[in-house]
Write an enzyme that holds these catalytic residues in place. Structure first.
Site, PDB file in Angstrom:
ATOM      1  N   HIS A 245       0.835  -1.195   0.000  1.00  0.00           N
ATOM      2  CA  HIS A 245       0.000   0.000   0.000  1.00  0.00           C
ATOM      3  C   HIS A 245       0.878   1.257   0.000  1.00  0.00           C
ATOM      4  CE1 HIS A 245      -3.501   2.362   1.929  1.00  0.00           C
ATOM      5  NE2 HIS A 245      -2.466   3.158   2.108  1.00  0.00           N
ATOM      6  N   GLU A 246       1.875   1.268   0.874  1.00  0.00           N
ATOM      7  CA  GLU A 246       2.731   2.450   0.976  1.00  0.00           C
ATOM      8  C   GLU A 246       3.550   2.661  -0.292  1.00  0.00           C
ATOM      9  OE1 GLU A 246       2.536   4.744   3.199  1.00  0.00           O
ATOM     10  OE2 GLU A 246       1.021   3.662   4.331  1.00  0.00           O
ATOM     11  N   HIS A 352      -7.092   7.905  -0.744  1.00  0.00           N
ATOM     12  CA  HIS A 352      -7.536   6.524  -0.560  1.00  0.00           C
ATOM     13  C   HIS A 352      -8.919   6.369  -1.167  1.00  0.00           C
ATOM     14  CE1 HIS A 352      -4.589   7.006   2.762  1.00  0.00           C
ATOM     15  NE2 HIS A 352      -4.229   5.811   2.336  1.00  0.00           N
TER      16      HIS A 352
END
Ligand SMILES: *[C@@H]1O[C@H](CO)[C@@H](O)[C@H](O)[C@H]1NC(C)=O
Ligand SMILES: *[C@@H]1O[C@H](CO)[C@@H](O)[C@H](O)[C@H]1NC(C)=O
Ligand SMILES: *[C@@H]1O[C@H](CO)[C@@H](O)[C@H](O)[C@H]1NC(C)=O
Ligand SMILES: *[C@@H]1O[C@H](CO)[C@@H](O)[C@H](O)[C@H]1NC(C)=O
Ligand SMILES: *[C@@H]1O[C@H](CO)[C@@H](O)[C@H](O)[C@H]1NC(C)=O
Length: 667
Positions: A245-246, A352
């Site tokens: 994700h990062e 997001h």
């Protein structure tokens, strides 16, 4: 600890001397997960340097069809990790996360050597022939995130005077060897920084340099918070997903990159300032402002909540590949785009996917369960204009799939009411308050035992998040306190995995497919089996019982469990203990009586439709599910009998008196 209470029976005087101890066993469980919120601190415009590698025309001519190549560079702090953590990070987490993106994304191959631009003392810079020059002096050290970029990765220090004239390489400065055959340099540190001290921050990442031809990020950093790195097997999935994700924030999903997105021909979606060649700066956000070809705001005039309808605006990612994918995913042909998160801090908002709409997509703002990188996220990467994606790397997401526009554009209150009024399932939302005794369910994909995360909050929720007119077992007028435990999901309650705890220590999770979630034999009242071949099946409406000749134990939490299964001869077979039970029709209740571990276990399991479990397996073998049929009589199924001497526990008339024990189990 347990309290003791006697239970009298009518048969008090009838017979002598049989004591049956009835225990009610009650387990502690954790509040369901969902507290780690990703706060992607996007780099401000003056923190990102632009680096000339190749010209626009050279770059544009290439097609983005070469696998992405990422170079990992460790800061010394990584080598200071203890051996176990270092091995986990170096040998498992980073290689897996990086390889995932290297396989999933293709880029226009960089053929030149990458030498990163040095940072300047002054915020003012001068760009000449695409090359960044400092006015006056370069900084002594150039950092990317927490990491000092090594000299060999850096270009020479190039400077001009205050008038932007007399540009040259600073005296004594040399360019490094640079990195070759690489598309992205990723600087990794492992420092317990201030940001790590925010509750449950595991890692964070961002880009730090972009190339000048098409603005693609070419360098970034990630910091892994050492104190939050758990080497436990059950935390591995979360850690891996967090790192993936990062990395994606650094590769493109970032507030500071939206304004640089381009179409597949390399034409920017956001107009550029003719002087600087950059988009317009948004002073408040300190980053470049994107156009509404990237993110667009829509009004939902009739957002239904408890108080009635309220207006609500939503921000949608409206780039073409994303639009195509969300429309197909939800089966909603006029969906405007993919909704972006509107809650949380600056680093959560807009960077997001909206949690209510995309629950377990890995690019939502908080980890709850079973994270998946879907086609929608890969589509976003294509819409940056820097990558094309291999969609076969996307995970199978099921949350909300095919549920139509009602699901994608209406409040969960409206969805729940609409479905309930028609007597239909309100999944993936739910409306059971978590209470004693605990009744579990299965997640929609049956990979986990789960609970409805509807809880009472300490304060009345804001009106826009009040989603219930009435709730079973909740006093009228109190509904405003109730909502899902995940705030980013607009407090919409849904079915979620959870963990069992004893004395505040996590004992096991509820995911069926991890063998380490198996209960200890003496606690395994429903004879569950957790394995990579197991799925979640519902129990009937009754508690499970365990009996010995002298005792009966009832377990106060039940509702569903994990079991093995087989698809054979056109039917679904569920495996309990060492027996196989064949399902003849959907909703058939199969009664279980098995002696194991010296106890007779009694309960029931409900058959799901054969098609739901076996359709794909059968299809692959050219078979299919047989039509539902009358099940055979109960004695067709295996039934163990308890052999007791004087008084048998099967006959309650023999019970002289019983002791009812409430036992707190430590799972
Ligand atoms: C770190 O990972 C690399 C690549 O996976 C491997 O070659 C190297 O041996 C690892 N280092 C240690 C100390 O385990
Ligand atoms: C940039 O220049 C073009 C034509 O020279 C003009 O149409 C456009 O409006 C200018 N853009 C800005 C932001 O000034
Ligand atoms: C995409 O991924 C699949 C599955 O890993 C692989 O079989 C296929 O070759 C990949 N496609 C390309 C173009 O690399
Ligand atoms: C399941 O686990 C067993 C052993 O633990 C392994 O041999 C098997 O390959 C696994 N199956 C799948 C589908 O992952
Ligand atoms: C299944 O059989 C094995 C071997 O006979 C035994 O060890 C195990 O306890 C049995 N399991 C149950 C749940 O009865």
């Amino acid at each position: 600890m347990f309290s003791l209470r006697t239970m009298e029976t009518k048969s008090r005087w009838k017979l002598q001397l049989c004591v049956v101890i009835i225990s009610l066993i009650n387990c502690n469980l954790d509040s369901v997960q969902g507290t780690k919120i990703c706060n992607h601190v996007y780099p401000k415009h003056d923190e990102v340097m632009h680096t000339h590698i190749e010209s626009f025309h050279t770059m544009k001519k290439r097609s983005a069809d070469q696998p992405l190549r990422i170079l990992l560079y460790y800061d010394n702090s990584v080598y200071r990790l203890d051996e176990e953590r270092f091995r986990l990070i170096n040998n498992t987490i980073l290689p897996e996360a990086v390889q995932f993106w290297e396989k999933a994304l293709f880029v226009r191959r960089v053929e030149n050597v990458i030498r990163l631009t040095r940072k300047c003392q002054d915020t003012q810079i001068f760009v000449k022939d695409g090359v960044t020059h400092c006015i006056g002096q370069c900084k002594e050290k150039t950092t990317c995130g927490e990491v000092e970029v090594p000299e060999e990765h850096l270009d020479a220090c190039r400077i001009c005077n205050f008038a932007g004239k007399d540009c040259h390489v600073a005296e004594g400065s040399q360019q490094g060897t640079g990195v070759k055959d690489i598309d992205f340099v990723f600087y990794i540190s492992a420092m317990q920084t201030e940001r790590c001290n925010k509750p449950l921050t595991v890692a964070y990442a961002a880009h730090c340099q972009q190339e000048t031809a098409l603005d693609r990020p070419i360098a970034g950093h990630a910091n892994l918070c050492p104190d939050s790195i758990s080497t436990k097997r059950q935390d591995l999935e979360i850690l891996l997903s967090t790192v993936k994700h990062e990395i994606l924030h650094a590769l493109g999903f970032s507030m500071s990159l939206f304004a640089f997105y381009r179409d597949s021909n390399g034409v920017p979606y956001t107009d550029r300032n003719n002087d600087t060649g950059k988009p317009v700066l948004n002073e408040r956000l300190q980053t470049y402002q994107w156009s509404d070809k990237v993110i667009k705001t829509f009004e939902r005039r009739n957002w239904l909540v408890r108080a009635g309808v309220v207006p609500r605006s939503v921000d949608m990612m409206v780039t073409p590949n994303v639009v195509r994918e969300v429309r197909e995913y939800f089966d909603c042909p006029d969906l405007e785009g993919a909704e972006l998160e509107d809650q949380g801090e600056d680093g959560t908002v807009l960077t997001h996917w909206e949690k209510r709409v995309f629950e377990n997509e890995a690019m939502t703002g908080t980890h709850t369960q079973n994270p998946i990188i879907s086609r929608i996220t890969l589509a976003l990467m294509e819409d940056t204009g820097w990558y094309t994606a291999n969609y076969s790397q996307a995970g199978e997401m099921t949350w909300g799939r095919g549920l139509g526009c009602d699901f994608a554009v209406k409040s969960c209150k409206e969805w729940i009411s609409m479905k309930a009024d028609r007597g239909m399932s309100i999944h993936p939302f739910c409306n059971k308050v978590k209470r004693d005794p605990l009744q579990t369910e299965c997640t929609d994909d049956r990979t986990s035992v789960a609970l409805c995360n509807l809880v009472r909050h300490e304060q009345v929720l804001p009106k826009i998040y009040q989603n219930f007119d009435q709730i079973k077992y909740v006093e009228a007028g109190e509904e405003g306190y109730y909502g899902g435990s995940v705030s980013l999901a607009d407090y919409c309650p849904y079915i979620q995995e959870f963990t069992w705890k004893a004395k505040n220590v996590i004992v096991r999770g509820s995911h069926c497919q991890f063998a380490e979630n198996n209960p200890k034999p003496e606690k395994n009242f429903a004879l569950e089996k957790y394995s990579n071949q197991s799925l979640c099946f519902e129990h009937s409406d009754h508690m499970w019982e365990e009996r010995s000749c002298k005792q009966m134990r009832q377990w106060q939490h039940w509702g569903s469990g994990c079991y093995g299964y087989r698809c054979e001869n056109g039917r679904l077979h569920i495996l309990v203990g060492n027996y196989t039970y064949t399902c003849y029709h959907a909703n058939q209740e199969i009664y279980i009586r098995i002696i194991s571990n010296e106890w007779l276990h009694k309960g029931a399991i409900v058959c799901p439709p054969c098609r739901e479990i076996c359709a794909s397996q059968f299809a692959a073998r050219g078979e299919s599910c047989k039509v539902g049929d009358e099940p055979p009589p109960a004695n067709f199924y295996p039934r163990d009998e308890l052999q007791c001497s004087a008084c048998t526990v099967r006959n309650h008339l023999f019970v002289l008196f019983s002791l009812l024990l409430m036992i707190r189990c430590t799972s």
